[in-house]
Design a protein around this motif. Sequence first.
Motif, PDB file in Angstrom:
ATOM      1  N   LYS A 215      44.853 -51.282  -4.805  1.00  0.00           N
ATOM      2  CA  LYS A 215      46.184 -51.988  -5.161  1.00  0.00           C
ATOM      3  C   LYS A 215      46.153 -52.748  -6.236  1.00  0.00           C
ATOM      4  CE  LYS A 215      44.974 -53.382  -1.158  1.00  0.00           C
ATOM      5  NZ  LYS A 215      45.127 -53.615   0.458  1.00  0.00           N
TER       6      LYS A 215
ATOM      7  N   ASP B 206      47.511 -47.506   0.859  1.00  0.00           N
ATOM      8  CA  ASP B 206      47.378 -48.557   1.516  1.00  0.00           C
ATOM      9  C   ASP B 206      48.484 -48.354   2.634  1.00  0.00           C
ATOM     10  OD1 ASP B 206      46.800 -51.228   1.937  1.00  0.00           O
ATOM     11  OD2 ASP B 206      47.573 -51.909  -0.112  1.00  0.00           O
ATOM     12  N   SER B 207      47.988 -48.827   3.860  1.00  0.00           N
ATOM     13  CA  SER B 207      48.548 -48.409   5.014  1.00  0.00           C
ATOM     14  C   SER B 207      50.144 -48.983   5.131  1.00  0.00           C
ATOM     15  CB  SER B 207      47.945 -48.884   6.262  1.00  0.00           C
ATOM     16  OG  SER B 207      47.837 -50.149   6.396  1.00  0.00           O
ATOM     17  N   GLU B 208      50.510 -50.036   4.415  1.00  0.00           N
ATOM     18  CA  GLU B 208      51.579 -50.721   4.540  1.00  0.00           C
ATOM     19  C   GLU B 208      52.512 -49.933   3.800  1.00  0.00           C
ATOM     20  OE1 GLU B 208      49.134 -52.243   3.943  1.00  0.00           O
ATOM     21  OE2 GLU B 208      48.748 -53.743   5.662  1.00  0.00           O
TER      22      GLU B 208
ATOM     23  N   ASN C  52      45.202 -60.322   0.697  1.00  0.00           N
ATOM     24  CA  ASN C  52      45.480 -58.928   0.690  1.00  0.00           C
ATOM     25  C   ASN C  52      46.922 -58.799   0.688  1.00  0.00           C
ATOM     26  OD1 ASN C  52      44.750 -56.050   1.044  1.00  0.00           O
ATOM     27  ND2 ASN C  52      45.319 -56.435   3.226  1.00  0.00           N
TER      28      ASN C  52
ATOM     29  N   GLU D  23      49.506 -57.027  -1.630  1.00  0.00           N
ATOM     30  CA  GLU D  23      50.434 -55.920  -1.244  1.00  0.00           C
ATOM     31  C   GLU D  23      51.821 -56.232  -1.503  1.00  0.00           C
ATOM     32  OE1 GLU D  23      47.372 -54.132   2.240  1.00  0.00           O
ATOM     33  OE2 GLU D  23      49.343 -55.235   2.925  1.00  0.00           O
TER      34      GLU D  23
HETATM   35 MG    MG Z   1      47.038 -52.513   3.536  1.00  0.00          MG
END
Ligand code: MG
Length: 390
Positions: free
Chosen positions: A130, A155-157, A222, A226
Amino acid sequence: MISSTTKRSLSILGSTGSIGTNTLDVVGHLGGRDAFDVVALTGAGNIGLLAEQARTHGARLAVTADESQYIALKDALSGSGIAVAAGQSGLLEAADAAADMVMAAIVGTAGLAPTLAAARRGADIALANKECLVSAGDLFIDAVRQGGGRLLPVDSEHNAIFQVLEENQRHAVERVILTASGGPFRSFTRAQMADVTLETARAHPNWSMGLKISIDSASMFNKALEMIEAKHLFGLAPEQVEVIVHPQSIIHSMVGYSDGSVLAQLGCPDMRHAIGYALEYPRRAALPLERLDFAKLARLDFEAPDEDRFPALRLARLAMTRGGVQGAVLNGAKEVALDAFIAGETGFLTMAEITGEVMEALAHLPAAASMDDVFEADREARRLARQRLG
Ligand code: MG
Ligand code: NAD
């Protein structure tokens, strides 16, 4: 129709880490060497694992970022026919090696230069790192665009948002809502957070991740990174980026549209979903991962984030509204403070204090005209953070 056996080539920058090993696991599920031509793999200190990965997957090039490990890696791969390189030039060689897709999974700012090189030559970038977007922002997006490859968020989001973002309805996006687990200190007071240890900070309740991102999750740095990442990735105004604490980590993020509808992506907290989606895009992979059992889940909880206890979120908003190189400054100062916390040299709450002070000291820096300005802002932020740590 694209055959499921169409072979693609893939390099992994940071193959020995949490995202890297999960990527190779997904590659195995998707057909392994029959489906993927693994071109280059890179690590840092973990030579045994890197050599084993390179042999197992038939890589053409293995690179250690740590120059002092070059001979050890060469020895470990002797007789294999796999080329070996080391250091910054080795990482760039790995990025430049002809692979259709590059998984960017080096942790921290160290991932920026090689990922940029891969983007510039037109590789599709599966982006886990990120810090590329936090530090370089739109310059990174421009590099991908000019190179002509695709940018696939891992990145999961952001992967969740990417999945529910309707391409022909982008004009109707009102907001994105990033979910945050809240980490191990979700219900701690600031006084309780003042003297937490590394061991408690690294113990994430839901996700299994590398050390640094686990600590960043505990401080919510984090999520701060993000927020900035989402702004650049999806071309949003700062006020369109929202955060909601969702302790179960089942909803990975959401997009709110102008008609009031909200689309969410859900799944078990396992990075291999997002990795598989990026590797197979635009198709959906068949992956034997855990399925959600809603009856067992029973409930999903939400709470507003508390910026007094987690000031990293406020710093992210400041960086987004100021724009320019403030993302690079936030990240550079944070990385120094994080390393100091990991080394036991500073407290948990000091990380946000130092980052905030460095951002104030460097609020005057102009926007970056080139990557040199980004690297300079990063260096200056690190210098001030180190000075503050004493
Ligand atoms: Mg994430
Ligand atoms: P990790 O610490 O487990 O692995 C990092 C990788 O980078 C390793 O291969 C390591 O050898 C390499 N590396 C470390 N320092 C390096 C340096 N100075 N130069 C070159 N290589 C170096 O980290 P991770 O958890 O896999 O995270 C990787 C990236 O993905 C980070 O940017 C992180 O924020 C992001 N990310 C991770 C997760 C996750 O679940 N782990 C989720 C979302 C995003």
